[in-house]
Design an enzyme around this catalytic site. Structure first.
Site, mmCIF file in Angstrom:
data_model
loop_
_atom_site.group_PDB
_atom_site.id
_atom_site.type_symbol
_atom_site.label_atom_id
_atom_site.label_comp_id
_atom_site.label_asym_id
_atom_site.label_seq_id
_atom_site.Cartn_x
_atom_site.Cartn_y
_atom_site.Cartn_z
ATOM 1 N N GLU A 1 -20.799 -53.649 26.912
ATOM 2 C CA GLU A 1 -21.024 -52.803 25.731
ATOM 3 C C GLU A 1 -20.365 -53.380 24.483
ATOM 4 O OE1 GLU A 1 -19.416 -48.862 26.172
ATOM 5 O OE2 GLU A 1 -20.219 -48.166 24.258
ATOM 6 N N LYS B 1 -19.515 -53.335 20.177
ATOM 7 C CA LYS B 1 -19.110 -52.364 19.170
ATOM 8 C C LYS B 1 -19.023 -53.048 17.814
ATOM 9 C CE LYS B 1 -15.892 -48.563 18.535
ATOM 10 N NZ LYS B 1 -15.090 -47.577 19.237
ATOM 11 N N HIS C 1 -25.690 -45.592 25.726
ATOM 12 C CA HIS C 1 -24.640 -44.603 25.529
ATOM 13 C C HIS C 1 -25.122 -43.740 24.378
ATOM 14 C CE1 HIS C 1 -20.649 -46.119 27.476
ATOM 15 N NE2 HIS C 1 -21.565 -45.768 28.346
ATOM 16 N N ASP D 1 -18.328 -44.079 13.867
ATOM 17 C CA ASP D 1 -18.525 -43.898 15.309
ATOM 18 C C ASP D 1 -17.678 -42.732 15.809
ATOM 19 O OD1 ASP D 1 -18.994 -44.337 18.048
ATOM 20 O OD2 ASP D 1 -17.264 -45.674 18.184
ATOM 21 N N ASP E 1 -18.481 -40.097 17.738
ATOM 22 C CA ASP E 1 -18.752 -39.525 19.059
ATOM 23 C C ASP E 1 -18.939 -38.012 19.038
ATOM 24 O OD1 ASP E 1 -18.407 -41.974 20.971
ATOM 25 O OD2 ASP E 1 -16.697 -42.074 19.628
ATOM 26 N N ASP F 1 -22.280 -40.456 25.742
ATOM 27 C CA ASP F 1 -20.925 -40.864 25.354
ATOM 28 C C ASP F 1 -20.495 -40.128 24.088
ATOM 29 O OD1 ASP F 1 -18.506 -42.060 24.977
ATOM 30 O OD2 ASP F 1 -19.280 -44.069 24.568
HETATM 31 C C1 RNT Z 1 -15.919 -46.825 22.873
HETATM 32 C C2 RNT Z 1 -17.104 -46.973 23.762
HETATM 33 C C3 RNT Z 1 -16.869 -46.608 25.200
HETATM 34 C C4 RNT Z 1 -16.050 -45.348 25.352
HETATM 35 C C5 RNT Z 1 -15.959 -44.859 26.774
HETATM 36 C C6 RNT Z 1 -14.897 -43.859 26.955
HETATM 37 O O1 RNT Z 1 -16.218 -46.989 21.567
HETATM 38 O O2 RNT Z 1 -18.168 -46.254 23.257
HETATM 39 O O3 RNT Z 1 -18.084 -46.509 25.839
HETATM 40 O O4 RNT Z 1 -16.516 -44.321 24.563
HETATM 41 O O5 RNT Z 1 -15.851 -45.921 27.623
HETATM 42 ZN ZN ZN Z 2 -19.917 -46.113 24.510
#
Ligand code: RNT
Ligand code: ZN
Length: 422
Positions: A229, A231, A289, A297, A299, A329
């Site tokens: 993943e 970012k 996600h 970001d 969430d 996520d």
């Molecule tokens: C963090 C990522 C990751 C987390 C989780 C908890 O920016 O999105 O996926 O949110 O692993």
């Molecule tokens: Zn994530």
């Protein structure tokens, strides 16, 4: 409580409306029913985990905000809360667990974790008919406080995290084997710099080396699917993130892992809905996600936004359901956490249902014939078709509350269970 007969009547009318467009609502519901969403355990306790330290989210570059009472303090409480949420979401889904939710007797370091520390989770998943997905936890740990894990220039630190990555693959694989469905094991690291770096290359070379070491052992794909993943930036890594999108896109293509696209990890005007058909040109499978960034970001809990609908449309129009693993996520600590799961997951399912109810072939024909006026007009008309009636009917068929009735159950749970936690 909505009257069942009214829901059935409304559904019958909706069924006919969609049939006029050549859309079979029963087929749409069947396809929805076979689509699993992976519920992330970390919404239940603000990404805390059960390692019994005071570290919280330290060294993580992510942050949950809010102080709503009643978060899960133990694995049993978290499972209980998840059960409540799952009872209000139609269909069969999955659990997405993080390594820091291990249940150990005494302290077990992250590079020494094994499947036995997740036995209770696996048993619970089995008993509830859930598949499982898994994540290494490369944050909230003293060895992550420097801001570097797999790309650390300190060999001891780097080694430690490589070992963590390796044990997590074994754990994921055991979960997949036990449950008879491949466990998507995702890897995200917070590594990066707050301010402008001099060396952008070195950390990326070290990350590549670490990943090669972690993925060296080949594993049975029917048990384990590796995923990485990217970012854009994090708290404390505003200027440079080692695992950027380009880095992991390249890595995933070269090493045939899955790529995880987190909807909060791109520039605010960039959208994941437009990336899916590009990356799936070169990758077999991806992980999503699904999150909701607000200005950054952040969430936030997933809602039925235009972008969520666009993502679902892409999955259906491109016939990608078998190749895309849908994970959630988000972590909002300012509202009831069980409700957060229910809202986010129900929205994801609603978006998929709306997409499944689209007369896609007709729209494609209109587009290929160059009738862009017709395309725009019809897409806008489709927006007010009675998908809500199909959704309500789907909920009662799956024996979960239709409409807002689920909220009463969450409120009762809040009063009887959550509010009693201190
Ligand atoms: C963090 C990522 C990751 C987390 C989780 C908890 O920016 O999105 O996926 O949110 O692993
Ligand atoms: Zn994530």
């Amino acid at each position: 409580m909505a009257d069942t007969r009214n829901i059935e009547k409304a559904y019958e009318q909706a069924r006919q409306r969609y049939a006029e467009l050549g859309v079979d609502t029963e087929t749409a519901m069947e396809r929805l029913s076979s689509t699993a969403i992976s519920l992330h355990c970390w919404q239940g306790d603000d990404v805390g985990g059960f390692e019994k330290t005071e570290e919280g989210l330290s060294g993580g570059g992510i942050m949950a905000t809010g102080a709503y009472p009643g978060k899960a303090r133990t694995a049993d409480e978290l499972r209980m809360d998840l059960e409540k949420a799952l009872s209000l979401i139609p269909g069969k889904h999955r659990l997405n667990l993080h390594a820091m939710y291990a249940e150990t007797k005494g302290k077990v370091e992250r590079n020494e974790l094994s499947a036995e520390h997740f036995a209770a989770w696996i048993d619970w998943a089995k008993a509830n008919g859930l598949g499982m997905d898994f994540n290494g936890t490369f944050f909230s740990h003293p060895k992550a406080e420097s801001g570097f894990t797999l790309s650390s220039a300190d060999e001891g630190t780097r080694r430690f995290w490589v070992e963590h990555g390796s044990v997590c693959r074994k754990i994921g694989s055991a979960m997949g084997k036990e449950l008879g469905t491949p466990c998507v094991t995702n890897l995200w690291i917070p590594d990066g710099y707050k301010d402008i770096p001099v060396d952008r290359k070195g950390p990326r070379e070290r990350l590549r080396k670490s990943l090669d070491e972690i993925f060296a052992e080949s594993m049975d794909k029917t048990c384990l699917l590796d995923s990485v993943e990217s970012k854009l930036f994090g708290i404390g890594s505003e200027s440079y993130v080692v695992g950027s999108h380009e880095f992991y896109l390249g890595y995933a293509i070269e090493n045939k892992t899955l790529l995880c696209l987190d909807t909060g990890h791109f520039h605010p005007t960039e959208v994941v809905s437009d990336k899916i058909s590009s990356v799936l040109m070169f990758l077999d499978e991806i992980l999503l996600h699904v999150s909701r960034g607000v200005r950054w970001d952040s969430d936030h809990v997933v809602i039925l936004s235009d972008e969520l609908r666009a993502i679902a449309e892409e999955l259906i129009r491109g016939d990608y359901l078998q190749r895309v693993h849908i994970g959630l996520d988000f972590f909002d600590a300012s509202i009831n956490r069980v409700a957060a799961w229910v809202i986010g997951t129900r929205c994801m399912l609603k978006a998929l249902l709306i997409a499944l109810l689209e007369p896609t072939e007709k729209l494609r024909e209109i587009e290929i014939n160059g009738d862009y006026t017709g395309r725009l007009a019809i897409l806008e008309e489709l927006k007010t078709l009675p998908f809500g009636a199909v959704w309500d009917y789907y909920c009662i068929k799956k024996e979960v509350p239709a409409g807002q009735a689920w909220l009463d159950e969450v409120k009762a749970y809040d009063k009887d269970v959550l509010s009693k936690r201190r």
